[in-house]
Design an enzyme around this catalytic site. Sequence first.
Site, PDB file in Angstrom:
ATOM      1  N   ARG A   1       0.828  -1.222   0.000  1.00 42.18           N
ATOM      2  CA  ARG A   1       0.000   0.000   0.000  1.00 42.18           C
ATOM      3  C   ARG A   1       0.857   1.264   0.000  1.00 42.18           C
ATOM      4  O   ARG A   1       0.527   2.256   0.628  1.00 42.18           O
ATOM      5  CB  ARG A   1      -0.948   0.031   1.208  1.00 42.18           C
ATOM      6  CG  ARG A   1      -2.012  -1.050   1.211  1.00 42.18           C
ATOM      7  CD  ARG A   1      -2.982  -0.877   0.053  1.00 42.18           C
ATOM      8  NE  ARG A   1      -4.116  -1.790   0.176  1.00 42.18           N
ATOM      9  CZ  ARG A   1      -4.110  -3.064  -0.206  1.00 42.18           C
ATOM     10  NH1 ARG A   1      -3.031  -3.593  -0.750  1.00 42.18           N
ATOM     11  NH2 ARG A   1      -5.188  -3.803  -0.047  1.00 42.18           N
TER      12      ARG A   1
ATOM     13  N   SER B   1     -10.566  -0.350   2.809  1.00 37.70           N
ATOM     14  CA  SER B   1      -9.929  -0.530   4.123  1.00 37.70           C
ATOM     15  C   SER B   1      -9.491   0.828   4.652  1.00 37.70           C
ATOM     16  O   SER B   1      -8.821   1.574   3.941  1.00 37.70           O
ATOM     17  CB  SER B   1      -8.693  -1.422   4.003  1.00 37.70           C
ATOM     18  OG  SER B   1      -9.041  -2.694   3.542  1.00 37.70           O
TER      19      SER B   1
ATOM     20  N   GLU C   1      -5.142   4.371   6.049  1.00 35.39           N
ATOM     21  CA  GLU C   1      -4.713   4.002   4.697  1.00 35.39           C
ATOM     22  C   GLU C   1      -5.087   5.039   3.623  1.00 35.39           C
ATOM     23  O   GLU C   1      -4.240   5.415   2.832  1.00 35.39           O
ATOM     24  CB  GLU C   1      -5.279   2.610   4.370  1.00 35.39           C
ATOM     25  CG  GLU C   1      -4.512   1.879   3.292  1.00 35.39           C
ATOM     26  CD  GLU C   1      -4.970   2.274   1.919  1.00 35.39           C
ATOM     27  OE1 GLU C   1      -4.111   2.497   1.062  1.00 35.39           O
ATOM     28  OE2 GLU C   1      -6.189   2.386   1.714  1.00 35.39           O
TER      29      GLU C   1
HETATM   30  N1  EPU Z   1     -11.153 -10.261   9.981  1.00 32.38           N
HETATM   31  C1  EPU Z   1     -11.883 -10.322  11.143  1.00 32.38           C
HETATM   32  N2  EPU Z   1     -12.859  -9.395  11.345  1.00 32.38           N
HETATM   33  C2  EPU Z   1     -13.157  -8.429  10.444  1.00 32.38           C
HETATM   34  C3  EPU Z   1     -12.410  -8.363   9.255  1.00 32.38           C
HETATM   35  C4  EPU Z   1     -11.407  -9.308   9.038  1.00 32.38           C
HETATM   36  O1  EPU Z   1     -11.665 -11.176  11.983  1.00 32.38           O
HETATM   37  O2  EPU Z   1     -14.075  -7.646  10.693  1.00 32.38           O
HETATM   38  C5  EPU Z   1     -10.157 -11.298   9.703  1.00 32.38           C
HETATM   39  C6  EPU Z   1     -10.705 -12.242   8.627  1.00 32.38           C
HETATM   40  O3  EPU Z   1     -11.431 -13.271   9.164  1.00 32.38           O
HETATM   41  C7  EPU Z   1      -9.453 -12.741   7.954  1.00 32.38           C
HETATM   42  C8  EPU Z   1      -8.486 -11.592   8.111  1.00 32.38           C
HETATM   43  O4  EPU Z   1      -9.006 -10.745   9.125  1.00 32.38           O
HETATM   44  O5  EPU Z   1      -8.951 -13.865   8.619  1.00 32.38           O
HETATM   45  C9  EPU Z   1      -8.257 -10.854   6.823  1.00 32.38           C
HETATM   46  O6  EPU Z   1      -9.507 -10.307   6.371  1.00 32.38           O
HETATM   47  P1  EPU Z   1      -9.839 -10.029   4.835  1.00 32.38           P
HETATM   48  O7  EPU Z   1      -9.491 -11.201   4.006  1.00 32.38           O
HETATM   49  O8  EPU Z   1     -11.220  -9.489   4.743  1.00 32.38           O
HETATM   50  O9  EPU Z   1      -8.787  -8.945   4.386  1.00 32.38           O
HETATM   51  P2  EPU Z   1      -8.174  -7.671   5.122  1.00 32.38           P
HETATM   52  O10 EPU Z   1      -6.783  -7.994   5.562  1.00 32.38           O
HETATM   53  O11 EPU Z   1      -9.101  -7.128   6.127  1.00 32.38           O
HETATM   54  C10 EPU Z   1      -7.020  -6.828   2.914  1.00 32.38           C
HETATM   55  C11 EPU Z   1      -6.933  -5.565   2.115  1.00 32.38           C
HETATM   56  C12 EPU Z   1      -8.199  -5.379   1.280  1.00 32.38           C
HETATM   57  C13 EPU Z   1      -8.347  -6.580   0.367  1.00 32.38           C
HETATM   58  C14 EPU Z   1      -8.435  -7.841   1.229  1.00 32.38           C
HETATM   59  C15 EPU Z   1      -8.496  -9.105   0.396  1.00 32.38           C
HETATM   60  C16 EPU Z   1      -5.533  -4.027   3.376  1.00 32.38           C
HETATM   61  C17 EPU Z   1      -5.467  -2.784   4.190  1.00 32.38           C
HETATM   62  N3  EPU Z   1      -6.743  -4.423   2.996  1.00 32.38           N
HETATM   63  O12 EPU Z   1      -8.076  -6.650   3.869  1.00 32.38           O
HETATM   64  O13 EPU Z   1      -8.005  -4.231   0.477  1.00 32.38           O
HETATM   65  O14 EPU Z   1      -9.518  -6.473  -0.445  1.00 32.38           O
HETATM   66  O15 EPU Z   1      -7.239  -7.931   2.057  1.00 32.38           O
HETATM   67  O16 EPU Z   1      -7.264  -9.315  -0.199  1.00 32.38           O
HETATM   68  O17 EPU Z   1      -4.491  -4.616   3.077  1.00 32.38           O
HETATM   69  C18 EPU Z   1      -8.322  -1.858   0.495  1.00 32.38           C
HETATM   70  O18 EPU Z   1      -7.090  -1.740   0.528  1.00 32.38           O
HETATM   71  O19 EPU Z   1      -9.075  -0.838   0.459  1.00 32.38           O
HETATM   72  C19 EPU Z   1      -8.916  -3.183   0.513  1.00 32.38           C
HETATM   73  C20 EPU Z   1     -10.229  -3.379   0.549  1.00 32.38           C
END
Ligand code: EPU
Length: 341
Positions: A166, A239, A335
Amino acid sequence: MSLSIQEQVSLRSYNTLAIDVAARFFVAVQSLEQLQAALAWAEQREIAVLLLGGGSNLVLTADLNALVIHLQLRGIQVLSEDADFAQVEVQAGENWHDFVQWSLAQGLSGLENLSLIPGNVGAAPVQNIGAYGAELKDHLDSVLVLDRYTGQIQRLSNEQCQFAYRDSLFKRESGRRVILSVIFKLPKHAALQLDYGHLRSYLAEQQVQQPTAQDVSRAVCAIRAEKLPDPKQLANAGSFFKNPVISAEHAQQLQENYPNIVSFAQADGQVKLAAGWLIEHAGWKGVRQGDAGVHTKQALVLVNYGGASGQQILELAGQIQADIKQRFAVELEIEPNVITG
Ligand code: EPU
């Protein structure tokens, strides 16, 4: 060059968080010449400039005493191709998801995991957009920019863009370079990335035996739609925080206290934590303060239920940051770009 510069324009429909601030001056540009004329117009009057693409990664906190330039450069061109790759140049004002769909329809792969990310192509390199184990930098060849300090047009190689999680040169030296177009090197033979999260299991559930890049794109769209709100229905900027990276010792300590914490070991020995998990487990998921809220299905996403100001969104973000710091000794970094007027 005649420019149609408007005054006192609401930016509500130009940012996906739907924050209602006004731009003192606003102009849409469709060509390099118009862009250069708009920049010169602002420079002559010593007026600040804000370059706006899809507005999907912005928090606007006050009216802008500036010229907002909406980049509407359009066009997609195949520059060269051989049996294995095509080199494609995409103008900054093209919609990101539409371009991904276009590339898949041409039989080109590499961008399928990045389907449905809101925003325009020109903004994608700024934060090196990423999702489901893929990042923009994986298939980016170079970026064509207008350097506002020198007035020169430059082609920066992938390496020169200094991409990181990012992050990029464009984010670090914000305001210096206007991204005009992005050049991709896209493979004709797909090497699919299915190892992130539920992607593989989702495809198996759908009984897709030998997935194509198009199948992966459809799966990513379906998975995103389950958790991430469509900005057209519920305003948001994706995010709101980066996933924090901490030391292995700190991560081990947290794991002892919170055995279910979600973490990912990094190549350099550090550990990336899922900020969404931290925020949910601190009790913030679904919390609403006025029209500012934490999304009910993904705690990493802050939403605007209608009339929230940028300040109200930031106030909520600040409370979350303080609480996460107190509970887990982890700093959450915002972010999207915060624009202060
Ligand atoms: N999780 C929770 N509770 C929540 C949200 C997430 O426990 O409310 C846990 C999920 O269960 C999972 C882990 O956190 O085990 C990761 O969650 P998720 O796959 O939804 O991805 P994220 O790390 O929250 C990142 C990116 C997203 C991208 C997703 C999928 C960043 C800051 N965000 O989110 O990117 O779509 O992975 O690859 O790296 C963005 O940058 O705007 C964005 C949406």
